[in-house]
Design a protein around this motif. Structure first.
Motif, PDB file in Angstrom:
ATOM      1  N   ALA A 132       0.835  -1.208   0.000  1.00 39.35           N
ATOM      2  CA  ALA A 132       0.000   0.000   0.000  1.00 39.35           C
ATOM      3  C   ALA A 132       0.871   1.260   0.000  1.00 39.35           C
ATOM      4  O   ALA A 132       0.584   2.220  -0.721  1.00 39.35           O
ATOM      5  N   ALA A 133       1.931   1.250   0.787  1.00 36.74           N
ATOM      6  CA  ALA A 133       2.826   2.417   0.847  1.00 36.74           C
ATOM      7  C   ALA A 133       3.500   2.650  -0.500  1.00 36.74           C
ATOM      8  O   ALA A 133       3.621   3.796  -0.949  1.00 36.74           O
ATOM      9  N   ILE A 134       3.926   1.584  -1.160  1.00 34.55           N
ATOM     10  CA  ILE A 134       4.543   1.723  -2.480  1.00 34.55           C
ATOM     11  C   ILE A 134       3.524   2.294  -3.457  1.00 34.55           C
ATOM     12  O   ILE A 134       3.831   3.210  -4.222  1.00 34.55           O
ATOM     13  N   GLY A 135       2.328   1.766  -3.417  1.00 33.13           N
ATOM     14  CA  GLY A 135       1.269   2.237  -4.307  1.00 33.13           C
ATOM     15  C   GLY A 135       0.928   3.705  -4.109  1.00 33.13           C
ATOM     16  O   GLY A 135       0.542   4.398  -5.048  1.00 33.13           O
ATOM     17  N   GLN A 136       1.100   4.193  -2.891  1.00 34.10           N
ATOM     18  CA  GLN A 136       0.805   5.594  -2.576  1.00 34.10           C
ATOM     19  C   GLN A 136       2.039   6.477  -2.670  1.00 34.10           C
ATOM     20  O   GLN A 136       1.971   7.670  -2.384  1.00 34.10           O
ATOM     21  N   GLN A 165       5.740 -12.148  -3.843  1.00 31.54           N
ATOM     22  CA  GLN A 165       5.965 -11.917  -5.272  1.00 31.54           C
ATOM     23  C   GLN A 165       5.406 -10.565  -5.710  1.00 31.54           C
ATOM     24  O   GLN A 165       6.035  -9.844  -6.484  1.00 31.54           O
ATOM     25  N   THR A 166       4.228 -10.209  -5.219  1.00 30.83           N
ATOM     26  CA  THR A 166       3.642  -8.905  -5.536  1.00 30.83           C
ATOM     27  C   THR A 166       4.514  -7.780  -4.999  1.00 30.83           C
ATOM     28  O   THR A 166       4.799  -6.804  -5.698  1.00 30.83           O
ATOM     29  N   ASP A 167       4.958  -7.925  -3.754  1.00 34.62           N
ATOM     30  CA  ASP A 167       5.819  -6.923  -3.121  1.00 34.62           C
ATOM     31  C   ASP A 167       7.122  -6.777  -3.900  1.00 34.62           C
ATOM     32  O   ASP A 167       7.568  -5.657  -4.183  1.00 34.62           O
ATOM     33  N   LEU A 168       7.721  -7.892  -4.281  1.00 32.13           N
ATOM     34  CA  LEU A 168       8.974  -7.862  -5.025  1.00 32.13           C
ATOM     35  C   LEU A 168       8.797  -7.169  -6.371  1.00 32.13           C
ATOM     36  O   LEU A 168       9.624  -6.334  -6.761  1.00 32.13           O
ATOM     37  N   ALA A 169       7.716  -7.474  -7.060  1.00 39.38           N
ATOM     38  CA  ALA A 169       7.462  -6.839  -8.357  1.00 39.38           C
ATOM     39  C   ALA A 169       7.300  -5.330  -8.198  1.00 39.38           C
ATOM     40  O   ALA A 169       7.836  -4.551  -8.995  1.00 39.38           O
ATOM     41  N   ARG A 172      10.671  -3.743  -7.459  1.00 42.75           N
ATOM     42  CA  ARG A 172      11.472  -3.658  -8.684  1.00 42.75           C
ATOM     43  C   ARG A 172      11.026  -2.488  -9.550  1.00 42.75           C
ATOM     44  O   ARG A 172      11.857  -1.754 -10.075  1.00 42.75           O
ATOM     45  N   ARG A 173       9.717  -2.323  -9.705  1.00 44.45           N
ATOM     46  CA  ARG A 173       9.217  -1.193 -10.510  1.00 44.45           C
ATOM     47  C   ARG A 173       9.592   0.130  -9.868  1.00 44.45           C
ATOM     48  O   ARG A 173       9.960   1.081 -10.559  1.00 44.45           O
ATOM     49  N   MET A 174       9.522   0.197  -8.547  1.00 44.97           N
ATOM     50  CA  MET A 174       9.903   1.416  -7.844  1.00 44.97           C
ATOM     51  C   MET A 174      11.387   1.702  -8.067  1.00 44.97           C
ATOM     52  O   MET A 174      11.782   2.844  -8.313  1.00 44.97           O
ATOM     53  N   THR A 175      12.211   0.668  -8.004  1.00 39.99           N
ATOM     54  CA  THR A 175      13.646   0.826  -8.226  1.00 39.99           C
ATOM     55  C   THR A 175      13.926   1.276  -9.651  1.00 39.99           C
ATOM     56  O   THR A 175      14.747   2.169  -9.883  1.00 39.99           O
ATOM     57  N   GLU A 176      13.238   0.677 -10.615  1.00 44.46           N
ATOM     58  CA  GLU A 176      13.420   1.064 -12.018  1.00 44.46           C
ATOM     59  C   GLU A 176      12.995   2.517 -12.239  1.00 44.46           C
ATOM     60  O   GLU A 176      13.679   3.266 -12.936  1.00 44.46           O
TER      61      GLU A 176
END
Length: 136
Positions: free
Chosen positions: A25-29, A82-86, A89-93
């Motif tokens: 949720a934090a990543i999504g926000q 797996q969802t968290d890792l994906a 990764r997108r956040m890192t990219e």
């Protein structure tokens, strides 16, 4: 194996699953500070899970309802991981892309980044050579 052991393993999985949902949720926000704040607790819980399930045959074997529930929870936890890792990764990219863009803008604003009207680097010097009056 006692139900208390199954119960404690289930509780541990639930705590990590809750933390992963919070992180997702934090990543999504876009709350990167929250992601950083959750990291130490996540590593602690992962270490606890590794210890608890190092020899988990006694917890997961058999057709007991507690073992089936635990296997199901582990499957759900794996999907969350797996969802968290994906997402991480997108956040890192995305962060890397922003850093590259900042570097490109910085380079463009430096002397080596001057361009002419057509967007090409000029072939001549940035400033015209200085001429001195030597006729004194």
């Amino acid at each position: 194996m006692s139900d208390a052991t199954h119960a404690s393993a289930t509780l541990l999985i639930d705590r990590l699953a809750r933390l992963l949902r919070d992180e997702i949720a934090a990543i999504g926000q876009g709350q990167l500070a929250r992601v950083e704040e959750l990291y130490p607790r996540k590593t602690e819980l992962l270490a606890e899970i590794e210890t608890t399930f190092a020899e988990a045959d006694h917890l997961l074997s058999g057709e007991k309802p507690a073992a089936e529930k635990l296997r199901r929870k582990l499957h759900d936890l794996r999907e969350l991981i797996q969802t968290d890792l994906a997402m991480l990764r997108r956040m890192t990219e995305a962060t890397s892309a922003v850093a590259r863009e900042i570097d490109r803008i910085r380079d463009r604003q430096s002397l080596s980044g001057l361009y002419d009207r057509d967007g090409a680097r000029p072939q001549k010097a940035v400033s015209s050579p200085q001429r001195f009056d030597q006729s004194i």
